[in-house]
Design an enzyme around this catalytic site. Sequence first.
Site, PDB file in Angstrom:
ATOM      1  N   ILE A  50      -0.939  -9.443 -14.094  1.00  0.00           N
ATOM      2  CA  ILE A  50      -0.848  -7.978 -14.105  1.00  0.00           C
ATOM      3  C   ILE A  50       0.353  -7.623 -14.983  1.00  0.00           C
ATOM      4  CG2 ILE A  50      -0.453  -5.898 -12.736  1.00  0.00           C
ATOM      5  CD1 ILE A  50      -3.197  -7.286 -12.312  1.00  0.00           C
ATOM      6  N   ASP A 143       9.644   3.862  -3.269  1.00  0.00           N
ATOM      7  CA  ASP A 143       8.931   4.280  -2.048  1.00  0.00           C
ATOM      8  C   ASP A 143       8.130   5.541  -2.302  1.00  0.00           C
ATOM      9  OD1 ASP A 143       9.874   5.495   1.247  1.00  0.00           O
ATOM     10  OD2 ASP A 143       8.014   4.619   0.503  1.00  0.00           O
ATOM     11  N   GLU A 177       2.103   9.864   4.079  1.00  0.00           N
ATOM     12  CA  GLU A 177       2.548   8.714   4.889  1.00  0.00           C
ATOM     13  C   GLU A 177       3.905   9.023   5.477  1.00  0.00           C
ATOM     14  OE1 GLU A 177       5.235   6.584   4.229  1.00  0.00           O
ATOM     15  OE2 GLU A 177       4.810   5.013   5.671  1.00  0.00           O
ATOM     16  N   ASP A 206       3.702  -1.083   0.322  1.00  0.00           N
ATOM     17  CA  ASP A 206       4.619   0.040   0.461  1.00  0.00           C
ATOM     18  C   ASP A 206       6.030  -0.495   0.246  1.00  0.00           C
ATOM     19  OD1 ASP A 206       5.294   2.423   3.202  1.00  0.00           O
ATOM     20  OD2 ASP A 206       6.139   2.203   1.182  1.00  0.00           O
ATOM     21  N   HIS A 293      14.671   6.763   0.492  1.00  0.00           N
ATOM     22  CA  HIS A 293      14.536   8.168   0.923  1.00  0.00           C
ATOM     23  C   HIS A 293      15.647   9.045   0.356  1.00  0.00           C
ATOM     24  CE1 HIS A 293      11.579   7.508   4.523  1.00  0.00           C
ATOM     25  NE2 HIS A 293      11.123   7.065   3.378  1.00  0.00           N
ATOM     26  N   ASP A 312       1.474  -9.407  -9.295  1.00  0.00           N
ATOM     27  CA  ASP A 312       0.625 -10.584  -9.497  1.00  0.00           C
ATOM     28  C   ASP A 312       0.107 -11.133  -8.169  1.00  0.00           C
ATOM     29  OD1 ASP A 312       2.708 -11.730 -12.252  1.00  0.00           O
ATOM     30  OD2 ASP A 312       0.919 -10.440 -12.249  1.00  0.00           O
TER      31      ASP A 312
HETATM   32  N1  DTR Z   1       7.758   3.364   6.387  1.00  0.00           N
HETATM   33  C1  DTR Z   1       7.938   3.083   4.982  1.00  0.00           C
HETATM   34  C2  DTR Z   1       9.080   2.147   4.681  1.00  0.00           C
HETATM   35  C3  DTR Z   1       9.095   0.965   5.556  1.00  0.00           C
HETATM   36  C4  DTR Z   1      10.052   0.683   6.443  1.00  0.00           C
HETATM   37  N2  DTR Z   1       9.747  -0.508   7.066  1.00  0.00           N
HETATM   38  C5  DTR Z   1       8.609  -0.986   6.535  1.00  0.00           C
HETATM   39  C6  DTR Z   1       7.890  -2.139   6.800  1.00  0.00           C
HETATM   40  C7  DTR Z   1       6.698  -2.360   6.112  1.00  0.00           C
HETATM   41  C8  DTR Z   1       6.263  -1.442   5.195  1.00  0.00           C
HETATM   42  C9  DTR Z   1       6.978  -0.255   4.918  1.00  0.00           C
HETATM   43  C10 DTR Z   1       8.165  -0.074   5.594  1.00  0.00           C
HETATM   44  C11 DTR Z   1       8.222   4.378   4.244  1.00  0.00           C
HETATM   45  O1  DTR Z   1       9.308   4.938   4.418  1.00  0.00           O
HETATM   46  O2  DTR Z   1       7.321   4.774   3.510  1.00  0.00           O
HETATM   47 ZN    ZN Z   2       9.363   6.252   2.873  1.00  0.00          ZN
HETATM   48 ZN    ZN Z   3       6.760   4.008   1.879  1.00  0.00          ZN
END
Ligand code: DTR
Ligand code: ZN
Ligand code: ZN
Length: 444
Positions: A50, A143, A177, A206, A293, A312
Amino acid sequence: MLGLNGPTLPRRTRVTALLATGAALTATLLGTFSGPANATPTVAAAAPDISVANVKGHLNQLQSIATANGGNRAHGRAGYKASIDYVKAKLDAAGYTTSIQQFTSSGATGYNLVADWPGGDANHVIFAGSHLDSVSAGPGINDNGSGSAAILETALTVAREGYKPDKHLRFAWWGAEELGLVGSKSYVNSLPGTERAKIDAYLNFDMIGSPNPGYFVYDDDTQLEKVFKDFFAAKNISTEIETEGDGRSDHASFKNAGVRVGGLFTGASSRKTAAQATKWGGTAGQAFDRCYHSSCDTTANINETALDNNSDAIAHAVWTLSAGATNPPGRTFENTADVAIPDAGSPVDSPIAVTGITGNAPSALQVGVDIKHTWRGDVSVDLVGPSGRAYRLKSASGNDSADNIVATYTVDASAETANGTWKLRVQDTAAQDTGYVDSWKLTF
Ligand code: DTR
Ligand code: ZN
Ligand code: ZN
């Protein structure tokens, strides 16, 4: 429900009913095979590389969208809809069948984008998803632009390669989400059970480009976990299981509905330990993503090597799982006949006749169960192999007052021949609540 002896007693004083005598009731309808009957095993072709340059190109576009729309791509804001439009346009041009699913959250319209690659066995879906929304504080490039861009480039690579998988490929970009898995929950809740049962695996991505990255693999499903761990082992990259994620991203929406899930993660606000820095590099004592964030979650907040490796790994999983023979979900046998479970009564059996599989069952046989029953603590569940040996899946646990048992259990059934009649044996061990076996399936 009426107690076995006299009036219903309040639950707190529930008397465990005497077990009624009588032979176990047995459903008459045997399970049906829903896998590719006698399919010629297909060995997975190696996945193509990729292009991380292309993935970063998508991130640059998402950054520009945020910059042009108040600095974010959050649910209900212009930047999110512009992100959806960008991704959809790329997929439409590549030949995907796309659909937009709308929902409402916090008074604003949200959007999920679902893209199906035409072809493959529609009864066996390999599904990769990422949330596309950011928080309102920033552009959300790690994120979760990182996961969104990686699966987008994987999907475009499928098209560019003209890949024709045995299984059906589906990709999705979720909305809201950050507000509580709202988009993916909306999708799963709107999916008929028959369609949900066709999803062999849901893979979630994610945050996969964190600037101080770790390599974490979801451990919700042993075989899906292995697909990713094998990839990284071949590249001499050590991994750890993802421990903080239960329920914290969109895979939870699928897992709660009994779908097998896996995924990758490079870390958020938790700090990297010295031991992790030794094996992965980076800075000990510092968060995996210091801009989690925050407004600084920009294109500068990405570790390119981690993004490249994870992109990948996604392609490796998609190619591996969508090939007939090497796909852990391989062949599925299912019984969808309802079987009533007598209140505080004898165990009942729901049978599945397995044919056409040589040798013994696997050491990680997947048993998918869907039992509707109030106060599930009354219920015990066993898998009975063709030898007659029982494998305990769930014991009665009196105080578990929640309803329904929708889960996938992994059983070492290697002592059993695969072919033969398998049974799901269910017993209600206490009075006042009742239910039935809705469906169950075996995946070899
Ligand atoms: N909730 C996700 C970030 C996040 C925090 N812990 C994990 C574990 C596995 C995947 C994602 C996450 C967010 O803030 O979008
Ligand atoms: Zn987030
Ligand atoms: Zn996230």
